[in-house]
Motif scaffolding. Structure first.
Motif, mmCIF file in Angstrom:
data_model
loop_
_atom_site.group_PDB
_atom_site.id
_atom_site.type_symbol
_atom_site.label_atom_id
_atom_site.label_comp_id
_atom_site.label_asym_id
_atom_site.label_seq_id
_atom_site.Cartn_x
_atom_site.Cartn_y
_atom_site.Cartn_z
ATOM 1 N N HIS A 198 0.809 -1.215 0.000
ATOM 2 C CA HIS A 198 0.000 0.000 0.000
ATOM 3 C C HIS A 198 0.844 1.269 0.000
ATOM 4 C CE1 HIS A 198 -3.446 -2.581 0.736
ATOM 5 N NE2 HIS A 198 -2.735 -3.167 1.666
ATOM 6 N N ALA A 199 2.145 1.120 -0.230
ATOM 7 C CA ALA A 199 3.042 2.273 -0.211
ATOM 8 C C ALA A 199 2.672 3.267 -1.316
ATOM 9 C CB ALA A 199 4.486 1.812 -0.376
ATOM 10 N N PHE A 200 2.866 4.538 -1.022
ATOM 11 C CA PHE A 200 2.568 5.594 -1.985
ATOM 12 C C PHE A 200 3.371 5.391 -3.269
ATOM 13 C CE2 PHE A 200 3.727 9.887 -3.633
ATOM 14 C CZ PHE A 200 2.474 10.232 -4.106
ATOM 15 N N ASP A 201 2.696 5.548 -4.409
ATOM 16 C CA ASP A 201 3.302 5.361 -5.727
ATOM 17 C C ASP A 201 3.041 6.622 -6.548
ATOM 18 O OD1 ASP A 201 3.890 4.692 -8.386
ATOM 19 O OD2 ASP A 201 3.293 2.610 -8.132
ATOM 20 N N ALA A 313 -9.567 -0.495 5.637
ATOM 21 C CA ALA A 313 -9.406 0.697 4.803
ATOM 22 C C ALA A 313 -8.570 1.754 5.504
ATOM 23 C CB ALA A 313 -10.769 1.268 4.422
ATOM 24 N N VAL A 314 -8.727 1.885 6.807
ATOM 25 C CA VAL A 314 -7.947 2.868 7.561
ATOM 26 C C VAL A 314 -6.477 2.468 7.586
ATOM 27 C CG1 VAL A 314 -7.551 3.845 9.855
ATOM 28 C CG2 VAL A 314 -9.874 3.677 8.954
ATOM 29 N N LEU A 315 -6.191 1.183 7.826
ATOM 30 C CA LEU A 315 -4.810 0.717 7.873
ATOM 31 C C LEU A 315 -4.140 0.882 6.516
ATOM 32 C CD1 LEU A 315 -5.177 -2.560 9.985
ATOM 33 C CD2 LEU A 315 -4.928 -0.198 10.766
ATOM 34 N N GLU A 316 -4.868 0.568 5.447
ATOM 35 C CA GLU A 316 -4.312 0.700 4.094
ATOM 36 C C GLU A 316 -4.016 2.157 3.759
ATOM 37 O OE1 GLU A 316 -6.745 -3.228 2.408
ATOM 38 O OE2 GLU A 316 -7.331 -1.191 1.803
ATOM 39 N N ALA A 317 -4.932 3.045 4.124
ATOM 40 C CA ALA A 317 -4.734 4.470 3.839
ATOM 41 C C ALA A 317 -3.539 5.023 4.617
ATOM 42 C CB ALA A 317 -5.997 5.246 4.172
ATOM 43 N N LEU A 318 -3.403 4.638 5.876
ATOM 44 C CA LEU A 318 -2.263 5.099 6.672
ATOM 45 C C LEU A 318 -0.942 4.584 6.086
ATOM 46 C CD1 LEU A 318 -3.647 4.632 10.301
ATOM 47 C CD2 LEU A 318 -3.142 6.812 9.162
ATOM 48 N N ALA A 319 -0.942 3.333 5.625
ATOM 49 C CA ALA A 319 0.271 2.780 5.019
ATOM 50 C C ALA A 319 0.660 3.542 3.765
ATOM 51 C CB ALA A 319 0.073 1.300 4.695
ATOM 52 N N ALA A 363 1.796 17.046 3.009
ATOM 53 C CA ALA A 363 3.019 16.534 3.622
ATOM 54 C C ALA A 363 3.600 15.428 2.747
ATOM 55 C CB ALA A 363 2.707 16.000 5.017
ATOM 56 N N PRO A 364 4.894 15.137 2.887
ATOM 57 C CA PRO A 364 5.484 13.999 2.154
ATOM 58 C C PRO A 364 4.739 12.710 2.491
ATOM 59 C CG PRO A 364 7.189 15.341 3.171
ATOM 60 C CD PRO A 364 5.886 15.851 3.705
ATOM 61 N N ARG A 365 4.531 11.869 1.491
ATOM 62 C CA ARG A 365 3.737 10.651 1.679
ATOM 63 C C ARG A 365 4.630 9.512 2.148
ATOM 64 N NH1 ARG A 365 -1.187 10.977 -1.298
ATOM 65 N NH2 ARG A 365 -1.507 8.783 -0.810
ATOM 66 N N THR A 366 4.678 9.319 3.453
ATOM 67 C CA THR A 366 5.422 8.215 4.042
ATOM 68 C C THR A 366 4.474 7.384 4.897
ATOM 69 O OG1 THR A 366 6.052 9.573 5.948
ATOM 70 C CG2 THR A 366 7.577 9.507 4.081
ATOM 71 N N ASN A 367 4.831 6.138 5.123
ATOM 72 C CA ASN A 367 4.014 5.213 5.903
ATOM 73 C C ASN A 367 3.714 5.788 7.292
ATOM 74 O OD1 ASN A 367 2.814 2.985 7.111
ATOM 75 N ND2 ASN A 367 4.718 1.834 7.301
ATOM 76 N N LEU A 368 2.422 5.884 7.645
ATOM 77 C CA LEU A 368 2.003 6.408 8.946
ATOM 78 C C LEU A 368 1.541 5.305 9.888
ATOM 79 C CD1 LEU A 368 -0.127 9.468 7.698
ATOM 80 C CD2 LEU A 368 2.227 9.505 8.538
ATOM 81 N N LEU A 374 1.254 -4.027 11.267
ATOM 82 C CA LEU A 374 1.825 -4.575 10.041
ATOM 83 C C LEU A 374 1.517 -6.060 9.955
ATOM 84 C CD1 LEU A 374 5.263 -2.740 10.006
ATOM 85 C CD2 LEU A 374 3.221 -2.205 8.659
ATOM 86 N N LEU A 375 1.318 -6.561 8.747
ATOM 87 C CA LEU A 375 0.854 -7.936 8.538
ATOM 88 C C LEU A 375 1.837 -8.968 9.079
ATOM 89 C CD1 LEU A 375 -1.319 -9.779 7.261
ATOM 90 C CD2 LEU A 375 0.071 -9.780 5.188
ATOM 91 N N ASP A 376 3.134 -8.765 8.876
ATOM 92 C CA ASP A 376 4.074 -9.787 9.339
ATOM 93 C C ASP A 376 4.050 -9.920 10.855
ATOM 94 O OD1 ASP A 376 5.249 -7.318 9.764
ATOM 95 O OD2 ASP A 376 7.209 -7.877 8.970
#
Length: 395
Positions: A198-201, A313-319, A363-368, A374-376
């Motif tokens: 889900h990282a910003f692309d 959806a919240v976790l994916e958006a934050l990621a 703001a810069p799009r980094t994992n929040l 995290l899944l692992d």
């Protein structure tokens, strides 16, 4: 050592995309990296009658069952499948009520622990319907009451009840659920997502915006998920109208990603509010493409009236590095609440205010996402608890 995990789930991403299905599949794929055999037994899958393997997971669809639905045939066939096993799995994992009929036959393999993944309770579902009442939902409340009775009976049969969020833990600890969901059985393992998925692309952002006709100056507000009346996406549309009435209609666009039974009503409301130029409905989007739509947006809204477990959806958006505006009190997590923007979505002006505020500067799009979501980490926590339960059953 865990030799095999047998999962019972009424639906998978091969049936339809949803948070519960996505989480169960991704957990299974993670477990398959460490466990020799991970198998999902599920309802019939159109066009796929035979067992198949994907992502290291063996999928067994049961013929004669309704795809993606609980039914008499599912209860009968899943129980028959369990009875047919000559070798016991190390552990049975029930996605929601998937193994309810199987657990009643656990004497077939008495040393096999049974784990129930609880995404919500019948009491939470009743509360959600009362928060967003419709004639159809209210007509279903007697069914929820019967489900509560069934849940209270089945909770006793499982060795572990894994709550996916703190709201679920709280509900299980309340009466009457705690009559069966005793504290020693309940464990909190929060939902998790794979951050890299889900990282910003930046290239996806440009491509999707070109496709949809949005320039880079446009502020895009994303509403991602199944369109169900309890999700109250209509609140986002009223916020769009409020922003337009403030003279900001040219700056903001609202992107509704997903489909569901409330889609027709929401499209009608958008027309009624004269938001055709401001709101775009994408319809169903493949799970693998959702990240691209997150990348294209600037803020995520979850204006739900549901008593949620822990929305994927919240976790994916934050990621994806998105600021997330959520219904106040909908998510019980100290770690997440530090990075979420809570608001009372019934106050349209306040909702519009917070959307303006969080998108004033990009703001810069980094994992929040905090690490424990995290899944692992989620998958490891499950496997650790599985190993503990298996050791207890053999001692």
């Amino acid at each position: 050592m865990i030799e095999s995990i047998l999962i019972f789930s009424r639906s998978t991403p091969h049936h339809h995309t949803g948070g519960m299905e996505t989480l169960a599949w991704r957990l299974a794929a993670e477990w398959a990296k460490a466990v020799p055999e991970v198998r999902i037994v599920t309802t019939s899958i159109p066009g796929r009658s035979e067992p198949f393997t994907e992502d290291g997971v063996v999928v067994t669809p049961l013929g004669g069952t309704r795809p993606g639905r609980y039914s008499r045939a599912w209860w009968d066939e899943s129980r028959a499948h369990w009875r047919s096993l000559t070798a016991a799995p190390s552990l049975v994992f029930s996605v929601s009520a998937g193994a309810y009929s199987v657990v009643r036959e656990r004497a077939r393999h008495p040393e096999t622990p049974f784990v129930l993944q609880v995404h919500g309770t019948s009491v939470m579902e009743l509360g959600s319907k009362l928060r967003a009442p419709t004639a159809r939902s209210l007509a279903g409340t007697p069914k929820n009451a019967l489900s509560l009775v069934r849940d209270l009976a089945r909770y006793r049969d499982f060795d572990r009840l894994v709550a996916v969020g703190e709201n679920v833990v709280e509900s299980l600890a309340a009466r009457p659920q705690n009559w069966s969901a005793t504290p020693d059985k309940v464990r909190l393992i929060p939902n998790g997502v794979r951050a890299e998925d889900h990282a910003f692309d930046v290239e996806a952002r440009r491509r999707i915006r070109r496709l949809l006709g949005f320039d880079e100056e446009t502020v895009v507000v994303g509403c991602v998920g199944r369109l169900h009346v309890q999700k109250r996406v209509d609140r986002a549309l009223y916020a769009a109208a409020a922003l337009r009435d403030r003279g900001l209609g040219g700056r903001f666009r609202f992107l509704v990603v997903g489909d569901g039974p409330d889609g027709g009503r929401l499209r009608g409301l958008a027309r009624k509010l004269q938001l055709e130029d401001m709101v775009l409905f994408t319809g169903r989007v493949d799970a693998d493409d959702v990240r691209d739509y997150y990348s294209a947006t600037d803020v995520s809204l979850l204006t739900t009236a549901r008593l949620e477990g822990l929305p994927m959806a919240v976790l994916e958006a934050l990621a994806c590095g998105l600021p997330c505006v959520v219904t106040a009190g909908s998510i019980r997590s100290e770690a997440l609440n530090r990075v979420l923007h809570e608001v009372d979505p019934t106050d349209t002006g306040a909702l519009a205010d917070v959307v303006q505020k969080v998108t004033r500067e990009r703001a810069p799009r980094t994992n929040l996402l905090p690490p424990n979501f995290l899944l692992d980490q989620c998958a490891r926590d499950y496997l650790t608890d599985f190993a503990h339960l298996i050791a207890l059953s053999r001692s």
